[in-house]
Design a protein around this motif. Structure first.
Motif, PDB file in Angstrom:
ATOM      1  N   THR A  72      -4.397 -10.457   1.097  1.00  0.00           N
ATOM      2  CA  THR A  72      -3.503  -9.806   2.189  1.00  0.00           C
ATOM      3  C   THR A  72      -2.103 -10.216   1.789  1.00  0.00           C
ATOM      4  OG1 THR A  72      -5.416 -10.107   3.590  1.00  0.00           O
ATOM      5  CG2 THR A  72      -3.439  -9.370   4.531  1.00  0.00           C
ATOM      6  N   LEU A  73      -1.998 -11.607   1.706  1.00  0.00           N
ATOM      7  CA  LEU A  73      -0.489 -11.835   1.570  1.00  0.00           C
ATOM      8  C   LEU A  73       0.265 -11.212   0.431  1.00  0.00           C
ATOM      9  CD1 LEU A  73       1.469 -14.309   2.422  1.00  0.00           C
ATOM     10  CD2 LEU A  73       1.091 -15.297   0.317  1.00  0.00           C
ATOM     11  N   MET A  74      -0.633 -11.148  -0.618  1.00  0.00           N
ATOM     12  CA  MET A  74       0.044 -10.446  -1.898  1.00  0.00           C
ATOM     13  C   MET A  74       0.135  -8.990  -1.736  1.00  0.00           C
ATOM     14  SD  MET A  74      -1.737  -9.970  -5.556  1.00  0.00           S
ATOM     15  CE  MET A  74      -2.388  -8.445  -5.023  1.00  0.00           C
ATOM     16  N   LYS A  75      -0.857  -8.331  -1.132  1.00  0.00           N
ATOM     17  CA  LYS A  75      -0.757  -6.949  -0.906  1.00  0.00           C
ATOM     18  C   LYS A  75       0.274  -6.526  -0.070  1.00  0.00           C
ATOM     19  CE  LYS A  75      -5.517  -5.854  -2.286  1.00  0.00           C
ATOM     20  NZ  LYS A  75      -6.796  -5.416  -1.678  1.00  0.00           N
ATOM     21  N   MET A  76       0.969  -7.549   0.633  1.00  0.00           N
ATOM     22  CA  MET A  76       1.870  -7.064   1.566  1.00  0.00           C
ATOM     23  C   MET A  76       3.294  -6.690   0.966  1.00  0.00           C
ATOM     24  SD  MET A  76       1.714  -9.098   4.937  1.00  0.00           S
ATOM     25  CE  MET A  76       0.288  -8.455   6.149  1.00  0.00           C
ATOM     26  N   ILE A  77       3.234  -7.411  -0.482  1.00  0.00           N
ATOM     27  CA  ILE A  77       4.720  -7.131  -1.239  1.00  0.00           C
ATOM     28  C   ILE A  77       4.735  -5.772  -1.733  1.00  0.00           C
ATOM     29  CG2 ILE A  77       5.738  -8.051  -3.188  1.00  0.00           C
ATOM     30  CD1 ILE A  77       4.124 -10.761  -2.884  1.00  0.00           C
ATOM     31  N   ASN A  78       3.866  -5.147  -1.929  1.00  0.00           N
ATOM     32  CA  ASN A  78       3.865  -3.748  -2.538  1.00  0.00           C
ATOM     33  C   ASN A  78       3.390  -2.882  -1.498  1.00  0.00           C
ATOM     34  OD1 ASN A  78       0.903  -3.931  -2.907  1.00  0.00           O
ATOM     35  ND2 ASN A  78       1.014  -3.311  -4.878  1.00  0.00           N
ATOM     36  N   LYS A  79       3.253  -3.281  -0.188  1.00  0.00           N
ATOM     37  CA  LYS A  79       3.073  -2.579   1.145  1.00  0.00           C
ATOM     38  C   LYS A  79       1.703  -1.752   1.062  1.00  0.00           C
ATOM     39  CE  LYS A  79       6.557  -0.416   3.369  1.00  0.00           C
ATOM     40  NZ  LYS A  79       7.846   0.396   3.270  1.00  0.00           N
ATOM     41  N   LEU A  80       0.587  -2.398   0.339  1.00  0.00           N
ATOM     42  CA  LEU A  80      -0.721  -1.953   0.401  1.00  0.00           C
ATOM     43  C   LEU A  80      -1.530  -2.384   1.454  1.00  0.00           C
ATOM     44  CD1 LEU A  80      -2.209  -2.710  -3.341  1.00  0.00           C
ATOM     45  CD2 LEU A  80      -2.029  -0.336  -2.147  1.00  0.00           C
ATOM     46  N   GLU A  81      -0.723  -3.512   2.257  1.00  0.00           N
ATOM     47  CA  GLU A  81      -1.108  -4.001   3.636  1.00  0.00           C
ATOM     48  C   GLU A  81       0.383  -4.186   4.474  1.00  0.00           C
ATOM     49  OE1 GLU A  81      -3.875  -4.457   4.829  1.00  0.00           O
ATOM     50  OE2 GLU A  81      -5.246  -4.717   3.360  1.00  0.00           O
ATOM     51  N   LYS A  82       0.077  -3.652   5.567  1.00  0.00           N
ATOM     52  CA  LYS A  82       1.625  -3.898   6.206  1.00  0.00           C
ATOM     53  C   LYS A  82       1.372  -4.863   7.358  1.00  0.00           C
ATOM     54  CE  LYS A  82       2.809   0.677   5.173  1.00  0.00           C
ATOM     55  NZ  LYS A  82       1.963   1.404   4.752  1.00  0.00           N
ATOM     56  N   PRO A  83       2.541  -5.811   7.551  1.00  0.00           N
ATOM     57  CA  PRO A  83       2.376  -6.918   8.497  1.00  0.00           C
ATOM     58  C   PRO A  83       2.580  -6.200   9.961  1.00  0.00           C
ATOM     59  CG  PRO A  83       4.799  -6.653   7.436  1.00  0.00           C
ATOM     60  CD  PRO A  83       3.833  -5.616   6.752  1.00  0.00           C
ATOM     61  N   THR A  84       1.608  -7.037  10.795  1.00  0.00           N
ATOM     62  CA  THR A  84       1.676  -6.679  12.327  1.00  0.00           C
ATOM     63  C   THR A  84       2.978  -7.143  12.915  1.00  0.00           C
ATOM     64  OG1 THR A  84      -0.820  -7.201  12.164  1.00  0.00           O
ATOM     65  CG2 THR A  84       0.271  -6.624  14.212  1.00  0.00           C
ATOM     66  N   ALA A  85       3.532  -8.111  12.710  1.00  0.00           N
ATOM     67  CA  ALA A  85       4.714  -8.758  12.858  1.00  0.00           C
ATOM     68  C   ALA A  85       5.403  -9.540  11.837  1.00  0.00           C
ATOM     69  CB  ALA A  85       4.702  -9.466  13.944  1.00  0.00           C
ATOM     70  N   GLY A  86       6.715  -9.524  11.808  1.00  0.00           N
ATOM     71  CA  GLY A  86       7.572 -10.143  10.786  1.00  0.00           C
ATOM     72  C   GLY A  86       8.010  -9.386   9.741  1.00  0.00           C
ATOM     73  N   SER A  87       8.950  -9.853   8.529  1.00  0.00           N
ATOM     74  CA  SER A  87       9.360  -8.926   7.760  1.00  0.00           C
ATOM     75  C   SER A  87       9.287  -9.716   6.467  1.00  0.00           C
ATOM     76  CB  SER A  87      10.735  -8.307   7.730  1.00  0.00           C
ATOM     77  OG  SER A  87      11.315  -8.796   9.381  1.00  0.00           O
ATOM     78  N   ILE A  88       9.169  -8.856   5.264  1.00  0.00           N
ATOM     79  CA  ILE A  88       9.267  -9.246   3.984  1.00  0.00           C
ATOM     80  C   ILE A  88      10.565  -8.692   3.260  1.00  0.00           C
ATOM     81  CG2 ILE A  88       8.019  -9.157   1.731  1.00  0.00           C
ATOM     82  CD1 ILE A  88       5.621  -8.442   3.823  1.00  0.00           C
ATOM     83  N   TYR A  89      11.257  -9.704   2.571  1.00  0.00           N
ATOM     84  CA  TYR A  89      12.449  -9.253   1.807  1.00  0.00           C
ATOM     85  C   TYR A  89      12.304  -9.435   0.258  1.00  0.00           C
ATOM     86  CZ  TYR A  89      14.296  -9.776   6.695  1.00  0.00           C
ATOM     87  OH  TYR A  89      14.656  -9.854   7.970  1.00  0.00           O
ATOM     88  N   ILE A  90      12.696  -8.616  -0.331  1.00  0.00           N
ATOM     89  CA  ILE A  90      12.673  -8.543  -1.739  1.00  0.00           C
ATOM     90  C   ILE A  90      14.324  -8.784  -2.212  1.00  0.00           C
ATOM     91  CG2 ILE A  90      12.353  -7.479  -4.079  1.00  0.00           C
ATOM     92  CD1 ILE A  90       9.759  -6.498  -2.942  1.00  0.00           C
ATOM     93  N   ASP A  91      14.717  -9.660  -2.868  1.00  0.00           N
ATOM     94  CA  ASP A  91      16.262 -10.007  -3.057  1.00  0.00           C
ATOM     95  C   ASP A  91      16.834  -9.639  -1.779  1.00  0.00           C
ATOM     96  OD1 ASP A  91      15.549 -10.627  -5.588  1.00  0.00           O
ATOM     97  OD2 ASP A  91      15.761  -8.412  -6.310  1.00  0.00           O
ATOM     98  N   GLU A  92      16.490 -10.170  -0.489  1.00  0.00           N
ATOM     99  CA  GLU A  92      17.081 -10.131   0.665  1.00  0.00           C
ATOM    100  C   GLU A  92      17.435  -8.741   1.219  1.00  0.00           C
ATOM    101  OE1 GLU A  92      17.617 -12.724   2.664  1.00  0.00           O
ATOM    102  OE2 GLU A  92      16.699 -13.860   0.969  1.00  0.00           O
ATOM    103  N   LYS A  93      16.366  -7.787   0.583  1.00  0.00           N
ATOM    104  CA  LYS A  93      16.257  -6.341   1.245  1.00  0.00           C
ATOM    105  C   LYS A  93      14.800  -6.110   1.760  1.00  0.00           C
ATOM    106  CE  LYS A  93      17.746  -4.077  -2.566  1.00  0.00           C
ATOM    107  NZ  LYS A  93      18.808  -4.845  -3.732  1.00  0.00           N
ATOM    108  N   PRO A  94      14.960  -5.714   3.144  1.00  0.00           N
ATOM    109  CA  PRO A  94      13.714  -5.829   3.687  1.00  0.00           C
ATOM    110  C   PRO A  94      12.950  -4.496   3.082  1.00  0.00           C
ATOM    111  CG  PRO A  94      15.556  -5.003   5.062  1.00  0.00           C
ATOM    112  CD  PRO A  94      16.118  -5.473   3.849  1.00  0.00           C
ATOM    113  N   ILE A  95      11.618  -4.691   2.977  1.00  0.00           N
ATOM    114  CA  ILE A  95      11.199  -3.783   2.319  1.00  0.00           C
ATOM    115  C   ILE A  95      10.287  -2.734   3.498  1.00  0.00           C
ATOM    116  CG2 ILE A  95      10.089  -5.190   0.230  1.00  0.00           C
ATOM    117  CD1 ILE A  95       7.614  -5.302   1.663  1.00  0.00           C
ATOM    118  N   ASN A  96      10.524  -2.923   4.584  1.00  0.00           N
ATOM    119  CA  ASN A  96      10.098  -2.046   5.703  1.00  0.00           C
ATOM    120  C   ASN A  96      10.258  -0.598   5.525  1.00  0.00           C
ATOM    121  OD1 ASN A  96       9.551  -4.504   7.023  1.00  0.00           O
ATOM    122  ND2 ASN A  96      10.014  -3.814   9.014  1.00  0.00           N
TER     123      ASN A  96
END
Lengths: 322, 212
Positions: A43-67
């Protein structure tokens, strides 16, 4: 760099796959995410390419939010290797590898060149394999194609979800070695999900060990072996493995100063406090004195004879010292 | 035998026109059946909750005896080829629908996940992965539907829609076995012929990489 900030994932049935996770996956490194099944690593990994979306919190790639990013575009910029290989059986090897370049609308010549280059990279002769179909290849060959397919679009990040777990032990070992070597050349940010500790210790620059949606410990393979954070980590790595991998000279002398002799009147060969116990033994062997002088910042801070060194080595072996 | 050949020659015009009518009925029914069942089959793979009920409804239609179905439709739609076509379409639906659904659902989940993970859109996944991999199943469904329709189209004569059923029915009424045969044999050949052609297409439709 991929950064997770207070990421929680709750599935509709109420199970919490990830509980408030914050961590950083460094650029150009292979990070292994490991844990027992159901710990949330995939699940953690799949959040990086948005196959899963977080219920709360954010993920950043090179400090850009992927939301805010378009998920299709995002996925095309991230390589993805799945466990059961997932090659398209109705497409040739060439078409499989060129899939992302095709989605990115690369010109034909560039696509073809890329396919050849990648096949050669994993030792598959383009002349033989380009026009074959996946089912004509062995499992190991198929997953090699799976790996290069993920690299085809020249992504900075590659996600690998237990890529070698379906292979026989020999192919698995081979592919692990190949991936290790490949990573020396390509230097991608690789997120590698696995449940196999040997695999993680072998190929990872750093390891994230998870349990029940939480991170138990992060660190280099050596750090995990040397200092398991708790009983769970110790058990998961396996006591046997810890003893095996802990080459007794790996630790620095400065960690054992308590065991050394504070003062000695005679002449002594100098050795840096950063040196390993193993190295100290060698130095002492070459020296005609009984003691070595342990030096830090140009000052002698302790003396060690062979008995002191042995104590240090033993302390390390049994894990008595913190 | 002699008798039969004589009949064939003397009723040549009638037989040929009935034959063509029969092909027309079957062909149009299958074509419309595909036009309805194929998209519907794709749609229900996207809304799987509705898949079973919808396939169930078409399966119920399938269980109605064909003669009875023609009977039901006459009071509503009157006689003529539209009535026959509608009945034939209803029969063609199930095999195509069920095979389309099963074919797409049967595509290995890991292939689709790989496609999604690499950034294919839903349409791209459907057109480049799901449909090509499901094609042999879909073709098999169309083949079943076609053979079925060719057979049932024989009953179109009872709603005044013509076809080879006309010849058979006439033969039966006049106790003329040769005439019955002159209608029945072309139906059989037609069914076998369509079956063979579609079998060939089905083979061609199987993606190369899947043939072993």
């Amino acid at each position: 760099m991929i950064r997770f900030e207070n990421v929680t994932k709750r599935f509709p049935d109420g199970t919490e796959a990830l509980k408030d996770i914050s961590l950083v996956l460094p650029t150009h490194e292979l990070t292994a995410v490991i844990g027992p099944s159901g710990c949330g690593k995939t699940t953690l990994m799949k959040m990086i390419n948005k196959l899963e979306k977080p219920t709360a919190g954010s993920i950043y790639i090179d400090e850009k939010p992927i939301n805010g990013m378009d998920e299709v575009q995002l996925r095309r910029s991230i390589g993805y290797v799945i466990q059961r290989i997932g090659l398209f059986p109705h497409m040739t090897i060439s078409d499989n590898v060129a899939l992302v370049p095709k989605l990115l609308e690369w010109p034909k010549a560039k696509k073809e060149e890329r396919v050849r280059e990648l096949l050669e990279l994993v030792g598959l002769d383009p002349a033989i394999y380009m026009d074959r179909y996946p089912l004509e290849l062995s499992g190991g060959q198929q997953q090699r194609v799976g790996v290069i397919r993920a690299l085809a679009g020249d992504p900075n990040i590659v996600l690998m979800d237990e890529p070698f777990s379906a292979l026989d032990p020999i192919s698995r070992e081979q592919l692990q070695d190949e991936l290790r070597n490949l990573q020396q050349t390509i230097k991608k940010t690789i997120v590698f999900v696995t449940h196999d500790m040997d695999e993680a210790l072998k190929i990872a620059d750093s390891i994230i060990l998870m349990r029940d949606g939480q991170v138990e410990q992060t660190g280099t393979p050596q750090q995990l072996i040397d200092n398991p954070a708790n009983e769970f980590v110790r058990n998961f790595i396996g006591v046997e493995r810890i003893n095996q991998k802990r080459t007794f000279g790996e630790k620095r002398l400065m960690e054992f100063l308590d065991l050394f002799t504070a003062d000695w009147a005679g002449d002594a060969k100098k050795i840096s406090a950063d040196s390993s116990i193993e190295e100290a033994f060698l130095q002492l062997d070459e020296s005609d004195q009984d003691y070595l002088a342990v030096v830090q910042d140009g000052r002698i801070i302790a003396y060690a004879n062979d008995r002191d060194l042995l104590k240090a080595a033993l302390a390390k072996e049994t894990g008595v010292l913190a | 035998m002699r008798n039969f050949l004589d009949t064939l020659v003397s009723r040549q015009d009638m037989i040929i026109s009935a034959f063509l009518e029969h092909i027309y009925l079957s062909f149009v029914a299958v074509a419309i059946g595909i036009a309805i069942a194929l998209p519907l089959g794709i749609i229900i793979t996207r809304y799987r909750r509705y898949a079973e009920p919808i396939i169930g409804v078409t399966a119920v239609f399938q269980t109605i005896p064909s003669l009875a179905l023609f009977g039901f439709l006459v009071p509503i739609l009157g006689i003529g080829s539209p009535t026959a076509l509608i009945a034939l379409i209803i029969y063609a639906l199930l095999p195509i629908l069920r095979n389309t659904y099963a074919g797409i659902v049967g595509v290995d989940g890991s292939t689709i996940e790989a496609g999604r993970g690499m950034g294919m859109t839903r349409t791209q996944i459907l057109r480049q992965i799901e449909l090509p991999l499901a094609l042999p199943f879909i073709m098999a469904g169309i083949r079943t539907a076609t053979v079925l329709t060719v057979g049932i189209a024989t009953l179109a004569t009872f709603v005044g829609a013509g076809g080879l059923g006309d010849i058979i029915y006439r033969g039966l009424q006049s106790y003329n076995n040769s005439l019955v045969l002159a209608g029945a044999l072309p139906v059989a050949f037609l069914a076998i012929g369509f079956d063979q052609i579609l079998k060939w297409i089905e083979k061609r439709a199987t993606p190369k990489g899947l043939k072993t």
